[in-house]
Design a protein around this motif. Sequence first.
Motif, PDB file in Angstrom:
ATOM      1  N   VAL A  82       5.320  -6.560  -2.132  1.00  0.00           N
ATOM      2  CA  VAL A  82       4.728  -5.280  -2.528  1.00  0.00           C
ATOM      3  C   VAL A  82       5.403  -4.112  -1.809  1.00  0.00           C
ATOM      4  O   VAL A  82       5.643  -3.063  -2.398  1.00  0.00           O
ATOM      5  N   PRO A 119     -17.030  -5.053   4.239  1.00  0.00           N
ATOM      6  CA  PRO A 119     -17.102  -4.900   2.778  1.00  0.00           C
ATOM      7  C   PRO A 119     -16.248  -5.907   2.023  1.00  0.00           C
ATOM      8  O   PRO A 119     -16.616  -6.323   0.918  1.00  0.00           O
TER       9      PRO A 119
ATOM     10  N   ILE B   8      11.277   5.984 -11.754  1.00  0.00           N
ATOM     11  CA  ILE B   8      11.495   4.740 -11.015  1.00  0.00           C
ATOM     12  C   ILE B   8      10.891   4.756  -9.613  1.00  0.00           C
ATOM     13  O   ILE B   8      10.195   3.823  -9.226  1.00  0.00           O
ATOM     14  N   PRO B   9      11.116   5.830  -8.818  1.00  0.00           N
ATOM     15  CA  PRO B   9      10.519   5.785  -7.476  1.00  0.00           C
ATOM     16  C   PRO B   9       9.013   5.617  -7.506  1.00  0.00           C
ATOM     17  O   PRO B   9       8.457   4.895  -6.663  1.00  0.00           O
ATOM     18  N   PHE B  10       8.361   6.203  -8.479  1.00  0.00           N
ATOM     19  CA  PHE B  10       6.909   6.061  -8.535  1.00  0.00           C
ATOM     20  C   PHE B  10       6.510   4.645  -8.925  1.00  0.00           C
ATOM     21  O   PHE B  10       5.533   4.103  -8.414  1.00  0.00           O
ATOM     22  N   LEU B  12       8.169   2.113  -8.084  1.00  0.00           N
ATOM     23  CA  LEU B  12       8.409   1.302  -6.890  1.00  0.00           C
ATOM     24  C   LEU B  12       7.270   1.451  -5.877  1.00  0.00           C
ATOM     25  O   LEU B  12       6.949   0.518  -5.143  1.00  0.00           O
ATOM     26  N   LEU B  13       6.679   2.641  -5.849  1.00  0.00           N
ATOM     27  CA  LEU B  13       5.579   2.871  -4.911  1.00  0.00           C
ATOM     28  C   LEU B  13       4.264   2.295  -5.406  1.00  0.00           C
ATOM     29  O   LEU B  13       3.365   2.007  -4.631  1.00  0.00           O
ATOM     30  N   PRO B  15       2.992  -0.553  -6.575  1.00  0.00           N
ATOM     31  CA  PRO B  15       2.329  -1.738  -6.022  1.00  0.00           C
ATOM     32  C   PRO B  15       1.686  -1.467  -4.657  1.00  0.00           C
ATOM     33  O   PRO B  15       0.539  -1.841  -4.428  1.00  0.00           O
ATOM     34  N   THR B  16       2.440  -0.776  -3.793  1.00  0.00           N
ATOM     35  CA  THR B  16       1.900  -0.484  -2.466  1.00  0.00           C
ATOM     36  C   THR B  16       0.646   0.376  -2.572  1.00  0.00           C
ATOM     37  O   THR B  16      -0.375   0.094  -1.935  1.00  0.00           O
ATOM     38  N   LEU B  17       0.751   1.410  -3.381  1.00  0.00           N
ATOM     39  CA  LEU B  17      -0.395   2.301  -3.535  1.00  0.00           C
ATOM     40  C   LEU B  17      -1.605   1.541  -4.071  1.00  0.00           C
ATOM     41  O   LEU B  17      -2.707   1.645  -3.532  1.00  0.00           O
ATOM     42  N   TYR B  19      -2.221  -1.586  -3.952  1.00  0.00           N
ATOM     43  CA  TYR B  19      -2.744  -2.545  -2.983  1.00  0.00           C
ATOM     44  C   TYR B  19      -3.595  -1.849  -1.934  1.00  0.00           C
ATOM     45  O   TYR B  19      -4.687  -2.300  -1.581  1.00  0.00           O
ATOM     46  N   LEU B  20      -3.073  -0.737  -1.431  1.00  0.00           N
ATOM     47  CA  LEU B  20      -3.801  -0.054  -0.361  1.00  0.00           C
ATOM     48  C   LEU B  20      -5.112   0.542  -0.871  1.00  0.00           C
ATOM     49  O   LEU B  20      -6.105   0.567  -0.147  1.00  0.00           O
ATOM     50  N   PHE B  23      -7.402  -2.655  -1.219  1.00  0.00           N
ATOM     51  CA  PHE B  23      -7.790  -3.409  -0.037  1.00  0.00           C
ATOM     52  C   PHE B  23      -7.996  -2.549   1.210  1.00  0.00           C
ATOM     53  O   PHE B  23      -8.244  -3.062   2.284  1.00  0.00           O
ATOM     54  N   LEU B  24      -7.808  -1.244   1.064  1.00  0.00           N
ATOM     55  CA  LEU B  24      -8.098  -0.373   2.197  1.00  0.00           C
ATOM     56  C   LEU B  24      -9.055   0.735   1.745  1.00  0.00           C
ATOM     57  O   LEU B  24     -10.085   0.973   2.376  1.00  0.00           O
ATOM     58  N   TYR B  26     -10.894   0.949  -1.164  1.00  0.00           N
ATOM     59  CA  TYR B  26     -12.164   0.451  -1.696  1.00  0.00           C
ATOM     60  C   TYR B  26     -13.090  -0.042  -0.579  1.00  0.00           C
ATOM     61  O   TYR B  26     -14.256   0.356  -0.522  1.00  0.00           O
ATOM     62  N   PRO B  27     -12.605  -0.904   0.340  1.00  0.00           N
ATOM     63  CA  PRO B  27     -13.494  -1.331   1.425  1.00  0.00           C
ATOM     64  C   PRO B  27     -14.001  -0.162   2.258  1.00  0.00           C
ATOM     65  O   PRO B  27     -15.146  -0.166   2.707  1.00  0.00           O
TER      66      PRO B  27
END
Lengths: 265, 282, 362
Positions: A82, A119, B8-10, B12-13, B15-17, B19-20, B23-24, B26-27
């Motif tokens: 990722v 959470p 393209i750069p967006f 590429l970003l 997945p990271t965005l 994910y965060l 998993f960051l 939302y919690p």
Amino acid sequence: MLKKFLIGFVAVIVSLWFLTPVVLIVIASLTPSSDFYDPQKLFPTKLTLDHLYKLFVVLDGWKATLNSLEVAGISIGLSFLVGLPAGFALTRYVFPGKNAFRLSILLTRSFPVMIIAVPLLVLYIRIGISDTLLGVALAHTSMILPFVVLITSSILSGISVEYEEAGMIFGLSRFGAFAKITLPLALPGLAASAIFAFIMSWNEVFIASVLTLINRTLPAHILNTAMTSPDYFKFAAGTVMALPAMVFIFFTRKYLMSMWGISLK
Amino acid sequence: MVYRKDIIPFLLLLPTLAYLVLFLGYPLVQTFILAFTSDKGAFGNFQQLISTGEFWKTLKNTLLITGVVVPLQLVLALLLALFVNMRFRGYTIVLYIISIPLALSDVSAALMSYSIFAPMGYLNKLLLKLDIIQYPIYFFGFMFKTREFWVIVLTEVWRATPLVFVIILAGLQAVNKEYLEAADIFGFSAWQKFRKIILPILKPSILSALLIRTIFAFQIFGVVWLLAGRDIPILAGEAFYWQTEVNNAHMASAYALIIALVSLIISWAYLTFLKPAQGSTA
Amino acid sequence: MAQVRLENVKKYFGHVKALDGIDLVVEDQKFVVLLGPSGCGKTTLLRCISGLEKVTDGRIYFDGEDVTGLPPRNRNISMVFQSYAVWPHMKVYENIAYPMKIKKYEKSEIEKRVEWAARLLNIHELLDRYPAQLSGGQRQRVAVARAIVLEPAVLLMDEPLSNLDALLRVMMRSELKKLQERLGTTTIYVTHDQVEAMTMGDMIAVMNAGKIQQYGTPEEIYHKPANLFVAGFIGSPRMNFLEMEVQSKDGAVIFNSETLEIDCPKHLLDKIRDFSQNRVVLGIRPEHIHLSRVESAYPLKGEVYFTERLGSDTIVHFKVNEVRIVAKIPSDVILREGERVEFFLDLSKLHVFDPETGRNLG
Ligand SMILES: Nc1ncnc2c1ncn2[C@@H]1O[C@H](COP(=O)(O)OP(=O)(O)OP(=O)(O)O)[C@@H](O)[C@H]1O
Ligand SMILES: [Mg+2]
């Protein structure tokens, strides 16, 4: 002459201060229980692998170790999968919002990871992955990912774009040039950061303890059984926790400073 | 750089965005929701938290540990960094040895410390053997909270000083040798050189090390939990306790939120204090 | 081998107009130099031709075929980078062979061609080394070998000699030029060194601020600069510029300023009569000012203000009634500062520019 002696003296004291606890716990983990409870024996007269064996086999340490490895493996794989593209975008592209993105990634590093544990547990119960290694790995990934983004961007920016562009001139596609030229050049640095990510996951105890009951990673297992085990098991556990981390750090010592520099920025 | 304008750069970003956020972000939102829902209204958890008195003890302990540990680490790390930066023969070995604790978890650091201070640990055995004491000294247990506290401090200092050390050493390596040589020409004493040249240049590194360590010290968990359990309650420990032992996610979230809040304040202080300093040295 | 044609090529980076409408035709087999001051857009232009940079507007044709949208790998070009970009993780042999490996050439063919390129550039003994074990000059040769091994249609070079020491640079200059003549590869070469441009280029495109100021042979660029910028940029020391008024005196045309008066030379008379304004800028190169009378010379009296001895020549700064004029004279003439001398402008070499547009009126 005197100065040399003084420097040597201080160097030895400093080294002893940092090394002694490590050496002591390794010895303690190898001390037979009879010797351990003998107040006259500061150091054991013979060594035994008994505690390590029991920790691994009887107390399920083996399973916990495998769990830890699995969690670390998934976390590393996932965070690189990722994060690597994002790190690449940060070094190789100019786009609006780039600085804001970098800054928010930096900020997550000062974010206490414990806040997501509770959470996530609620969420995991709902989607049916509570008490699984995957769940822990997903949480660890969110802790490792920002580091991976920053470190890969720093590693890639150390590799001249012109190598990649030369690849494109001589027949490779954009992706091909990255995969065939840049990636091999970045490999040592990426390997070091993977090891670093491994240590982050391997050492993490809070999230792992909250998210699991049965499928515990090694530190979580130790944290929750150490209190009720005899002392020498604690030492065996501490040794098992410490050794792989130290070995890995040894192989990455060349990168040590820059890694910590980035992970702490 | 190629294809600057496209998306393209967006991509590429993304997945990271994603994910965060998942998993960051939302919690984080969930933590708020959990912390602010209870039988007794939105602030019920916090009311309970403050009224028990346990909370103030917890906050006091966490602050106390932070307040004692961080300055000690700073002074030690500064001395160590100055020492290693002399670059005597074999300094890389010392550098490596100092960085060993960087690889260690708080769990193993706590256990190492336990191997020394346990009733039958190395320290007691040594004292017994030398006939200095007749009975082992107990460092752990709720009757010996002060001793527990100091063992925790010692462990934390041992474990995390290298972290501060690394940051300061990196700053020291950026000090231009010519400044110091110029100082020599002007006949500065070693102390003057330190006060007038090294310290000002190191200021940004020291500040950033200080604040980072403060943030992490506030999240201290493993060492205290293993060595003292709830004898010395701390914020993260309480969050853990409420979650795993009482099964009250709401209270746990309230504690977690307080840690996050303090971290946020410290980060904010870090950014505002450091901004001008960074600008002037860049 | 190919002809390269650019049509109104533009490249903007945000607000920066790096290329502001470039029209250029590079004929097949020619060696064309892009010359200009730092930041004028030379590298950007080269990168647009290579495909590493996408143009904002305009079209690029190779032999009449539109390649504007093609990625670099489909353009049959090759490039020598300023930093050489010789891949550090491959040995010299692999570096040269890699372009062919990508294109799946037969192994024997690859060997043959690497051998050929290595011989040509005299790097035969280095094939087994890693780039880190090479000197700058050797690395540069490897980069060139890699660039020519597939006999590209167009060879692009971005200041390939700028990292070399002066001696090696002069040597490589002629070697590169000879190599290009031998291979006949259409070559576009970026430099900001005008000596390099003059000695190597069949044609020179002088650039400034994202535009081509003049495109011509080295002789044209030197003798017939199209405008003030080119006139000032080419030549060392710089051309003298004098702001003058056009006046008629006794039926003749003269250039006049408060302190100077110069007769208009015959070759410019018609042009000046056609010119509507009465203010012009005169330009004369320092090397066209002499100490002895030559044909069509115009005498001026001045005071030696300052001299710079360069060994082969001496640069003399004269003051003629507060106007500074620079001349380049043989070094065997010794002039003392403060000395009053008569010197002669070779009016057949005089240029006249429009002060508004900068255009050369000659
Ligand atoms: N990636 C970029 N982003 C923004 N601006 C750029 C970029 N690349 C070039 N520029 C700008 O475009 C203009 C032309 O740059 P270019 O590199 O083509 O100049 P150059 O003629 O090659 O100069 P030099 O002789 O210094 O190499 C400059 O003003 C430069 O700042
Ligand atoms: Mg350039």
